[in-house]
Design a protein around this motif. Structure first.
Motif, PDB file in Angstrom:
ATOM      1  N   ASN A 203       0.828  -1.209   0.000  1.00 17.18           N
ATOM      2  CA  ASN A 203       0.000   0.000   0.000  1.00 17.18           C
ATOM      3  C   ASN A 203       0.860   1.257   0.000  1.00 17.18           C
ATOM      4  N   ASP A 204       1.803   1.363  -0.918  1.00 17.07           N
ATOM      5  CA  ASP A 204       2.778   2.448  -0.869  1.00 17.07           C
ATOM      6  C   ASP A 204       2.683   3.404  -2.045  1.00 17.07           C
ATOM      7  N   ASN A 205       1.626   3.302  -2.830  1.00 15.10           N
ATOM      8  CA  ASN A 205       1.501   4.218  -3.960  1.00 15.10           C
ATOM      9  C   ASN A 205       0.822   5.506  -3.495  1.00 15.10           C
ATOM     10  N   TYR A 206       1.401   6.631  -3.881  1.00 17.89           N
ATOM     11  CA  TYR A 206       0.896   7.941  -3.457  1.00 17.89           C
ATOM     12  C   TYR A 206       0.857   8.866  -4.663  1.00 17.89           C
TER      13      TYR A 206
ATOM     14  N   ASN B 157       6.137   5.898  -5.596  1.00 18.45           N
ATOM     15  CA  ASN B 157       5.989   4.680  -4.816  1.00 18.45           C
ATOM     16  C   ASN B 157       6.783   4.916  -3.532  1.00 18.45           C
ATOM     17  N   GLY B 158       6.095   5.039  -2.398  1.00 21.10           N
ATOM     18  CA  GLY B 158       6.738   5.461  -1.157  1.00 21.10           C
ATOM     19  C   GLY B 158       7.461   4.380  -0.400  1.00 21.10           C
ATOM     20  N   ALA B 159       7.492   3.156  -0.922  1.00 23.51           N
ATOM     21  CA  ALA B 159       8.144   2.074  -0.188  1.00 23.51           C
ATOM     22  C   ALA B 159       9.654   2.138  -0.336  1.00 23.51           C
ATOM     23  N   SER B 160      10.351   1.615   0.646  1.00 25.75           N
ATOM     24  CA  SER B 160      11.802   1.457   0.552  1.00 25.75           C
ATOM     25  C   SER B 160      12.082   0.131  -0.140  1.00 25.75           C
TER      26      SER B 160
ATOM     27  N   PHE C 108      16.362   2.260  -1.447  1.00 25.27           N
ATOM     28  CA  PHE C 108      15.972   3.597  -1.887  1.00 25.27           C
ATOM     29  C   PHE C 108      14.482   3.835  -1.669  1.00 25.27           C
ATOM     30  N   LYS C 109      14.150   5.088  -1.484  1.00 22.16           N
ATOM     31  CA  LYS C 109      12.783   5.515  -1.707  1.00 22.16           C
ATOM     32  C   LYS C 109      12.614   5.635  -3.218  1.00 22.16           C
TER      33      LYS C 109
END
Length: 929
Positions: free
Chosen positions: A719-722, A757-760, A783-784
C-alpha cells in the motif's frame, strides 16, 4: 490525513431525528408526458434535479410527485427512449396545475441538438458530465471508449486504436499511462450499468505479479508488427497501445461495452454521493434504453473495422410490460493489408420492464446480457518464432431492479437491486525458444534441494491462463421526503454487498518449456479455485436538503458510508453543496473520501519459484548426468492489504449568460494506500558440492562444507503508492448562431500530478544500482522510489453547423496539445539504507548517503531531468457529417486527422509520431417504425 468522523455522523443522525419529528405531508405536483402528436408516453423517466428519486410515467403518460410542504420551485429532467431530453423548472402557481410536456423525437430536424457532453448538476454529483443519446450518436462510437474520448483532457483517438488494444479510463490526472499510478487511477473508477457495478476484481489474467510486478497482466502480449508501429499514436506522451488484451490489476476494458443501446452516460470525476462505494477516482454511470422503440439497424465501417447493431423494443401485452432486445457484432483487423492482428466482439442484451398500468406503485426491470470478445494474432509466416497470442472473454450477466412506491412522508419508496455474473477468460501465448542444447528443469513445489532433469533447449514455449471470474452484488435502498423548519429534506438509507471469486483452472504452464528470459525464476501450474473469495459490504445514509441562504436557493447532499473491504473498516463522509448566487451563477463546492478494495490478484498473487543450480553435470547422456537444484518458494501474498483511499476537494462555478454557458472547476485529489510493486531481496544460503564422475553412471555429489549466499529478488504488492493531483477544467458552449446555423463548444483542462511509490526497496537496472562491490560492507542500496511531477494542458474546440431544414449536421473537432511535461526529482538517487552480505538492513543518514563511502550505491540519474513529449505544441482535427433522409435513414461520415497532421519527435527510441494516420469511416442507421 484523517477527518473528525464521529461529528458528521452525529450531525446526520440529529438531522434524521429532526426530520422525523417535523415530518409533514406535502401537496402533489401532477404532470403528463406526450409525444409531439399528443399521444401519451408511458415508461418516461422523471428526475427531480435535487433528489435521488426517480419517478415514472404510467400508461397514460401521467405522474405525480409529492412536494414538501411550502415548496416553491421544482426542476425536472425528463427522458424517454428516442426523445429529446426535457429540463423544465416550475415555480409558484405552476406547481399546483397539471403540466403537459411534449417530447420531440430525436432527429436532426429539431431546432437544437446536443452533440457534446454537458456539465450538469445531478443527484450524484455537482460536476457530472452527461452524454445523451444524440451526443453518443454523433461520436459514431464502436464502444463506450469512443464516447469518453470527448471528455475534457482526453484524446480523440483513431477508431481502430480503441478496439485493437485494451481501453481503460483515467480521469483528472497527468500521470503517464504506462505507470503504476495510472493503473491505480483506472482501477479506482467504478463502472455501473443500469445501477449495477461491473467489477474487475475477480480478473486474475496475469502471470505471477510476485515475479513480474504490477504490470504482469501485460506479459502475455502481441508482437509489435511493423504495420502498427508505423501508425502508433501517443496519448499524454505515452504509446497508447501496449498490445495486451487483458486488464488485470487495471480498470475495466471499455471495449466490452457497446454503445448501441445506451440512452445516456454520466461521468462523475469529482465527489460522488455517499451511495456510491468501492471507487476512488470517479464513477461511470451507463443507462440503457428500456421502452417501446422502432426496429433500428446500424452499420459502421472504418478501414478494417466493421460493426453491426440491432435494437428493438416491443410490448408483450398491456399487462406484461415491454421487452428490449439488442444485438451487437464487431470485427476489426489491425491493417486490412496485413490481417495478423484481429479483434472480435459479439454481444447482446434482453431487458424486460414491467410497471403497474396507472399509478405506478411497482416497477421491475430484468436484464440478461452476454458478451464474447476474441483478441488475437495470427501466425506471421515471416516470423520464425511462430509467435501467436490470443485473449478471449465470455461473460453472461443477470441483473434485476425492483422499486416499490409507498408515498408515505416517512417512507416514499424502496428499491432493491441484484446482479450475478459468470465469465470465462483465456490468455494464450506461444513462441519457439532456442537457448542451449539442453536445459535443467525442476518441478519442485516446496523449498528444498531436489534432483531435477534435463530437457531439450529448443522447444515451443506456451503460457496459458484460464480464469472463470464470478461476481455478485446486491443493494437495498429507501427514500423519505420531509419538511423541516424552512428546509426540505430527502433522506436516503441503504446497504450494498459484493462478492468476487475465480473458479478457473488458473495458470497452465509446462516447467520443461519455460518462457524466454525467465532467468532463475519460473512458473508452476496454479489453480485459481484455491484462491479465497472476497466479500465487501457497505452501509450509507445520505441527507439531501434544500433551503434558502441570503434569499438564494442553497442545496446540499451530505452523507457518510461505512465499508468493510478486505476485512478493513473504513468511513467515507462526503458533501456536495451548490448555492445559486444569482439567476445566472451557481457556486459549487464538494469534499469527500472514497475507498477501493484490492482485487483478488493483488491479495493473492501466487508463489514465486526460484531455482538455484547446485550441481549441473551434463556429459551428453541424461542417464550419466545430474542436475541438482535448490528451489526456494516465496509466498508474497497480501491477506491484509488495505483499501486504496482518496481525498477529493472540488469547487467551481456554473454560469448561464445566454447565449453562452460556461463552467470552471478546480479540483485537488490526494490518493494514498495505492497498490505498488516493491522489490525485495531474500538472502538464501546453499551448500557447495564436490562432484565425482563415474563412467557409465550418474556422478556422485556431496557437500564440501562450504556455502554460498544468493540474494534472490522478487516483488511484493504493498500500500505504498501515493499521488497528488490538482487542476482546472473550463467548459464553454454557445447557443446556435442563427445567421450561421452554427454553435461552438470548447474545453480546456490543466492537470498537475506529483506521484511516487513510497516504499523502501532495492533497485537494479537502467536507472538503479548497476553493480555490487563485494569488498564493501554495504552490498545493496535501499531507496525511496523515484518521485515525479507531471503536467498536461490540452484544449478541444468543436464547431457544429446544424441545418434543420436539410436535416444535416457538420462537426469539426480541433484538439490543441499545449504541454505534456514529466519531471524527475533527483533527490531520490541517494539510498536511505543498505543491505549487507547477509541481507541485514542498516539505515543511513542523509550525510552518510551523500558521502564517498557509499557512492557505489547511487542510482543512475535519468538522462534528462525534464522531458517534454513532445517539445512542441501540436494539433489534430477530425470531422463528422450526419444527414437524415426522411425518418427511416441516417447516414454519417467521419474523418480522423482529416488534415494529416502528424508531428514527429525524435529521441533515443527513434522517430515518434503524434496523431495516427488519417482514417475514414461511415455509418448507416435504418429505423423501421
Amino acid at each position: 490525513m484523517s477527518p473528525s468522523l464521529p461529528k458528521p455522523l452525529l450531525v446526520l443522525l440529529a438531522l434524521y431525528m429532526h426530520v422525523h419529528l417535523h415530518a409533514q405531508p406535502g401537496k402533489e405536483f401532477r404532470g403528463k408526458i406526450t409525444d409531439e402528436a399528443g399521444a401519451p408516453l408511458s415508461l418516461a423517466t422523471i428526475k427531480v434535479q435535487t433528489q435521488d428519486i426517480i419517478y415514472y410515467a404510467g400508461k397514460d403518460g401521467s405522474f405525480t410527485i409529492t412536494l414538501p410542504a411550502g415548496a416553491t420551485e421544482l426542476t425536472l429532467v425528463i427522458t424517454h427512449i428516442g426523445k429529446e431530453t426535457i429540463t423544465r423548472t416550475f415555480t409558484g402557481e405552476a406547481l399546483l396545475q397539471l403540466q403537459v410536456m411534449r417530447m420531440q423525437s430525436l432527429s436532426l430536424k429539431l431546432p437544437e441538438v446536443e452533440v457534446n457532453g454537458v456539465r450538469r448538476k445531478t443527484s450524484a454529483s455537482n460536476s457530472s458530465i452527461v452524454f445523451d443519446r444524440e451526443a453518443i450518436e454523433q461520436t459514431q462510437a464502436l464502444s463506450v471508449a469512443n464516447v469518453l474520448n470527448y471528455l475534457p483532457g482526453q484524446t480523440i483517438l483513431k477508431p481502430g486504436i480503441t478496439v485493437q488494444s485494451t481501453s481503460v479510463l483515467t480521469l483528472r490526472t497527468a500521470v503517464p499511462l504506462n505507470s503504476e499510478q495510472a493503473l491505480n487511477q483506472a482501477f479506482g473508477i467504478a463502472i455501473m450499468v443500469d445501477g449495477n457495478t461491473l467489477s474487475n476484481d475477480a480478473n486474475m489474467q496475469a502471470m505471477n505479479p510476485g515475479r513480474l510486478g504490477f504490470f504482469s497482466g501485460a506479459q502475455i502480449e502481441h508482437p509489435q508488427h511493423t504495420s502498427f508501429i508505423r501508425d502508433r499514436a501517443y496519448r499524454n506522451g505515452t504509446l497508447y497501445s501496449n498490445y495486451t488484451g487483458d486488464a488485470a490489476n487495471n480498470g475495466l476494458d471499455l471495449r466490452q461495452i457497446p454503445a448501441e443501446n445506451i440512452e445516456s452516460i454520466e461521468v462523475i470525476s469529482g465527489v460522488a454521493s455517499a451511495r456510491y462505494g468501492d471507487y476512488t477516482n470517479g464513477v461511470l454511470n451507463v443507462e440503457r434504453q428500456a421502452g417501446l422503440t422502432p426496429l433500428r439497424v446500424s452499420m459502421r465501417t472504418n478501414e478494417g473495422t466493421q460493426n453491426i447493431g440491432i435494437n428493438k423494443g416491443f410490448s408483450i401485452s398491456p399487462s406484461l410490460g415491454v421487452i428490449n432486445i439488442s444485438l451487437d457484432y464487431l470485427n476489426s483487423n489491425d491493417d486490412p493489408r496485413n490481417k495478423i492482428k484481429a479483434f472480435q466482439r459479439v454481444g447482446g442484451s434482453i431487458l424486460w420492464t414491467y410497471q403497474q398500468q396507472k399509478a405506478v406503485r411497482f416497477r421491475n426491470t430484468v436484464s440478461l446480457d452476454f458478451n464474447t470478445t476474441l483478441d488475437r494474432t495470427k501466425r506471421d509466416p515471416d516470423d520464425g518464432r511462430e509467435f501467436i497470442s490470443k485473449f478471449s472473454n465470455r461473460t453472461i450477466r443477470l441483473s434485476n431492479r425492483s422499486e416499490w412506491v409507498i408515498k408515505k412522508p416517512w417512507l416514499y419508496n424502496v428499491s432493491l437491486q441484484g446482479s450475478y455474473s459468470y465469465g470465462r477468460q483465456e490468455s494464450y501465448d506461444q513462441q519457439y525458444v532456442n537457448s542451449n542444447a539442453v536445459i535443467g528443469i525442476s518441478n519442485a513445489l516446496e523449498t528444498g534441494i531436489n534432483e531435477g532433469y534435463y530437457a531439450p533447449g529448443y522447444y515451443l514455449s506456451t503460457q496459458q491462463i484460464i480464469g472463470e471470474p464470478v461476481t455478485a452484488g446486491a443493494r437495498i435502498e429507501a427514500h423519505s421526503i420531509f419538511k423541516g423548519n424552512k428546509i426540505d429534506y430527502q433522506l436516503t438509507v441503504g446497504a450494498n454487498y459484493s462478492y468476487s471469486a475465480n473458479k478457473g483452472p488458473g495458470v497452465i504452464v509446462d516447467p520443461s518449456r519455460p518462457a524466454p528470459d525467465d532467468g532463475d525464476k519460473s512458473d508452476r501450474p496454479r489453480p485459481f479455485d484455491k484462491v479465497p473469495a472476497q466479500s465487501n459490504a457497505g452501509v450509507y445514509i445520505v441527507n439531501n436538503f434544500t433551503t434558502r441562504l441570503l434569499g438564494r436557493v442553497f442545496n446540499t447532499d451530505a452523507g457518510i458510508r461505512g465499508d468493510i473491504q478486505n476485512r478493513h473498516f473504513t468511513l467515507s463522509p462526503r458533501i456536495n453543496s451548490n448555492w445559486k448566487l444569482s439567476k445566472n451563477i451557481t457556486w459549487n463546492v464538494a469534499y469527500g473520501i472514497a475507498t477501493k478494495a484490492p482485487a483478488l490478484s493483488q491479495i493473492s498473487p501466487g508463489n514465486v519459484y526460484v531455482d538455484i543450480p547446485l550441481v549441473n553435470a551434463y556429459n551428453g547422456y541424461a542417464a550419466e548426468s545430474v542436475y541438482l537444484v535448490h528451489t526456494q518458494v516465496i509466498q508474497p501474498n497480501n491477506p491484509n492489504l488495505r483499501p486504496y483511499r482518496s481525498y477529493t476537494f472540488e469547487t467551481g462555478f456554473n454560469v448561464d449568460l445566454k447565449p453562452v454557458k460556461l463552467s470552471l472547476f478546480y479540483y485537488n485529489r490526494v490518493s494514498n494506500n495505492g497498490f505498488a510493486t516493491t522489490s525485495q531481496i531474500l538472502p538464501v544460503t546453499v551448500p557447495n558440492y564436490t562432484v565425482t564422475a563415474r563412467p557409465g553412471q550418474k556422478p556422485l555429489y556431496e557437500p564440501n562444507g562450504t556455502y554460498k549466499i544468493y540474494h534472490l529478488t522478487y516483488n511484493k504488492i504493498s500500500n505504498d503508492n501515493y499521488s497528488r493531483s490538482n487542476g482546472l477544467e473550463l467548459m464553454m458552449s454557445t447557443s446556435k448562431i442563427r445567421a450561421l446555423q452554427t454553435s461552438f463548444s470548447a474545453s480546456t483542462s490543466f492537470n498537475h500530478s506529483y506521484f511516487l511509490n513510497g516504499a523502501s526497496a532495492v533497485h537494479f537496472g537502467s536507472t538503479g544500482q548497476s553493480t555490487v562491490d563485494t569488498n564493501k560492507v554495504s552490498w545493496y542500496g535501499v531507496f525511496k522510489d523515484q518521485a515525479n511531477k507531471a503536467t498536461t494542458i490540452k484544449s478541444t474546440i468543436v464547431t457544429t453547423t446544424h441545418i434543420p431544414a436539410l436535416r444535416m449536421a457538420i462537426m469539426l473537432s480541433g484538439e490543441l496539445f499545449w504541454m505534456n511535461r514529466l519531471e524527475y526529482l533527483y533527490s531520490d538517487i541517494y539510498p536511505v539504507g543498505y543491505l549487507n552480505r547477509e541481507g541485514r538492513y542498516f539505515p543511513l543518514t542523509v550525510e552518510q548517503a551523500m558521502s564517498a563511502e557509499y557512492a557505489h550505491l547511487l542510482k543512475k540519474p535519468q538522462s534528462e531531468s525534464v522531458v517534454y513529449t513532445p517539445s512542441m505544441v501540436y494539433s489534430n482535427v477530425s470531422m463528422r457529417v450526419s444527414k437524415e433522409i426522411g425518418n427511416l435513414l441516417r447516414f454519417s461520415f467521419n474523418a480522423y486527422n482529416v488534415f494529416n497532421i502528424r508531428p514527429e519527435h525524435t529521441n533515443s527510441s527513434g522517430i515518434q509520431y503524434y496523431n495516427g494516420q488519417p482514417s475514414f469511416g461511415a455509418e448507416l442507421i435504418f429505423t423501421i417504425k
